[in-house]
Scaffold this motif. Structure first.
Motif, PDB file in Angstrom:
ATOM      1  N   PRO A   5     -12.988 -65.679 -13.642  1.00  0.00           N
ATOM      2  CA  PRO A   5     -12.581 -66.830 -12.836  1.00  0.00           C
ATOM      3  C   PRO A   5     -13.679 -67.194 -11.834  1.00  0.00           C
ATOM      4  CG  PRO A   5     -10.866 -65.143 -12.891  1.00  0.00           C
ATOM      5  CD  PRO A   5     -12.085 -64.547 -13.514  1.00  0.00           C
ATOM      6  N   GLN A   6     -13.822 -68.500 -11.586  1.00  0.00           N
ATOM      7  CA  GLN A   6     -14.855 -68.942 -10.644  1.00  0.00           C
ATOM      8  C   GLN A   6     -14.366 -68.746  -9.217  1.00  0.00           C
ATOM      9  OE1 GLN A   6     -15.271 -72.984 -11.941  1.00  0.00           O
ATOM     10  NE2 GLN A   6     -16.850 -72.484 -13.409  1.00  0.00           N
ATOM     11  N   PRO A   7     -15.286 -68.434  -8.277  1.00  0.00           N
ATOM     12  CA  PRO A   7     -14.879 -68.352  -6.875  1.00  0.00           C
ATOM     13  C   PRO A   7     -14.373 -69.716  -6.405  1.00  0.00           C
ATOM     14  CG  PRO A   7     -17.285 -68.148  -7.107  1.00  0.00           C
ATOM     15  CD  PRO A   7     -16.704 -68.145  -8.489  1.00  0.00           C
ATOM     16  N   ALA A   8     -13.454 -69.694  -5.429  1.00  0.00           N
ATOM     17  CA  ALA A   8     -12.798 -70.936  -4.997  1.00  0.00           C
ATOM     18  C   ALA A   8     -13.802 -72.014  -4.601  1.00  0.00           C
ATOM     19  CB  ALA A   8     -11.841 -70.642  -3.848  1.00  0.00           C
ATOM     20  N   ASP A   9     -14.920 -71.630  -3.948  1.00  0.00           N
ATOM     21  CA  ASP A   9     -15.877 -72.655  -3.496  1.00  0.00           C
ATOM     22  C   ASP A   9     -16.681 -73.244  -4.661  1.00  0.00           C
ATOM     23  OD1 ASP A   9     -17.416 -70.460  -4.014  1.00  0.00           O
ATOM     24  OD2 ASP A   9     -18.384 -70.380  -2.046  1.00  0.00           O
ATOM     25  N   ALA A  10     -16.611 -72.605  -5.858  1.00  0.00           N
ATOM     26  CA  ALA A  10     -17.312 -73.139  -7.019  1.00  0.00           C
ATOM     27  C   ALA A  10     -16.376 -73.953  -7.921  1.00  0.00           C
ATOM     28  CB  ALA A  10     -17.931 -72.002  -7.824  1.00  0.00           C
ATOM     29  N   LEU A  11     -15.084 -74.014  -7.552  1.00  0.00           N
ATOM     30  CA  LEU A  11     -14.132 -74.734  -8.404  1.00  0.00           C
ATOM     31  C   LEU A  11     -14.397 -76.229  -8.343  1.00  0.00           C
ATOM     32  CD1 LEU A  11     -10.755 -72.940  -7.569  1.00  0.00           C
ATOM     33  CD2 LEU A  11     -12.084 -72.786  -9.693  1.00  0.00           C
ATOM     34  N   PRO A  12     -14.313 -76.926  -9.502  1.00  0.00           N
ATOM     35  CA  PRO A  12     -14.473 -78.381  -9.461  1.00  0.00           C
ATOM     36  C   PRO A  12     -13.360 -79.020  -8.632  1.00  0.00           C
ATOM     37  CG  PRO A  12     -13.940 -77.613 -11.696  1.00  0.00           C
ATOM     38  CD  PRO A  12     -14.096 -76.404 -10.838  1.00  0.00           C
ATOM     39  N   ARG A  13     -13.724 -80.052  -7.890  1.00  0.00           N
ATOM     40  CA  ARG A  13     -12.755 -80.734  -7.006  1.00  0.00           C
ATOM     41  C   ARG A  13     -12.325 -82.075  -7.591  1.00  0.00           C
ATOM     42  NH1 ARG A  13     -10.806 -76.858  -3.860  1.00  0.00           N
ATOM     43  NH2 ARG A  13     -12.498 -75.501  -3.200  1.00  0.00           N
ATOM     44  N   THR A  14     -13.090 -82.602  -8.522  1.00  0.00           N
ATOM     45  CA  THR A  14     -12.778 -83.931  -9.059  1.00  0.00           C
ATOM     46  C   THR A  14     -12.748 -83.856 -10.588  1.00  0.00           C
ATOM     47  OG1 THR A  14     -15.094 -84.575  -9.281  1.00  0.00           O
ATOM     48  CG2 THR A  14     -14.043 -85.019  -7.144  1.00  0.00           C
ATOM     49  N   MET A  15     -12.082 -84.834 -11.206  1.00  0.00           N
ATOM     50  CA  MET A  15     -12.051 -84.894 -12.675  1.00  0.00           C
ATOM     51  C   MET A  15     -13.436 -85.159 -13.230  1.00  0.00           C
ATOM     52  SD  MET A  15      -9.455 -83.896 -14.089  1.00  0.00           S
ATOM     53  CE  MET A  15     -10.049 -84.259 -15.728  1.00  0.00           C
ATOM     54  N   SER A  16     -14.256 -85.871 -12.467  1.00  0.00           N
ATOM     55  CA  SER A  16     -15.618 -86.119 -12.912  1.00  0.00           C
ATOM     56  C   SER A  16     -16.374 -84.796 -13.078  1.00  0.00           C
ATOM     57  CB  SER A  16     -16.311 -87.043 -11.905  1.00  0.00           C
ATOM     58  OG  SER A  16     -17.658 -87.151 -12.246  1.00  0.00           O
ATOM     59  N   GLU A  17     -16.190 -83.881 -12.121  1.00  0.00           N
ATOM     60  CA  GLU A  17     -16.842 -82.562 -12.214  1.00  0.00           C
ATOM     61  C   GLU A  17     -16.282 -81.763 -13.391  1.00  0.00           C
ATOM     62  OE1 GLU A  17     -17.853 -81.992  -7.442  1.00  0.00           O
ATOM     63  OE2 GLU A  17     -16.152 -80.952  -8.317  1.00  0.00           O
TER      64      GLU A  17
END
Ligand SMILES: O=C(O)C(=O)C[C@]1(C(=O)O)C=C[C@@H](O)C=C1
Length: 112
Positions: A5-17
């Motif tokens: 799992p990715q660390p929370a700060d590396a999680l995509p925030r937008t659908m574009s990401e």
């Protein structure tokens, strides 16, 4: 599918990401799927009879293998099995088409 799992700060925030990540993964996946499809050309050339195209024992062996690989990479074994069964149906249909072409022309197919 990420191995961990990715660390929370590396999680995509937008659908574009999210979609950029999906597009990048597809750029890696499609060439591998093309290579897998090339194996069907080889199988269609080597197999002698149409009834050999679909091999239930081999399908079960592949499913067993990819379930283990999915778990090893932090994925869901049931999802991977469902995906692979559907994908192999597509590969089998592709191989059957190639085998029928080969039978019609009675010449061996070359890899594209
Ligand atoms: O192993 C084979 O005999 C193949 O032709 C490959 C493949 C596959 O997609 O992996 C496709 C058809 C068979 O039913 C089993 C497996």
């Amino acid at each position: 599918m990420a191995a961990t799992p990715q660390p929370a700060d590396a999680l995509p925030r937008t659908m574009s990401e999210v979609r950029q990540r999906v597009d990048a993964l597809d750029r890696a996946l499609v060439p591998l799927l093309v290579q897998r499809a090339h194996c069907m050309h080889d199988a269609a050339r080597i197999k002698q009879h149409a009834h050999e195209v679909r091999d239930e024992a081999r399908i079960e062996a592949v499913v067993h293998h990819v379930r283990a690989l999915a778990v090893q990479h932090g994925g869901d074994a049931d999802f991977m099995e469902t995906l692979y069964r559907a994908m192999m149906d597509c590969f089998i249909a592709y191989e059957a088409r190639l085998f029928a072409q080969r039978s019609r022309t009675a010449t061996d197919l070359e890899r594209p």
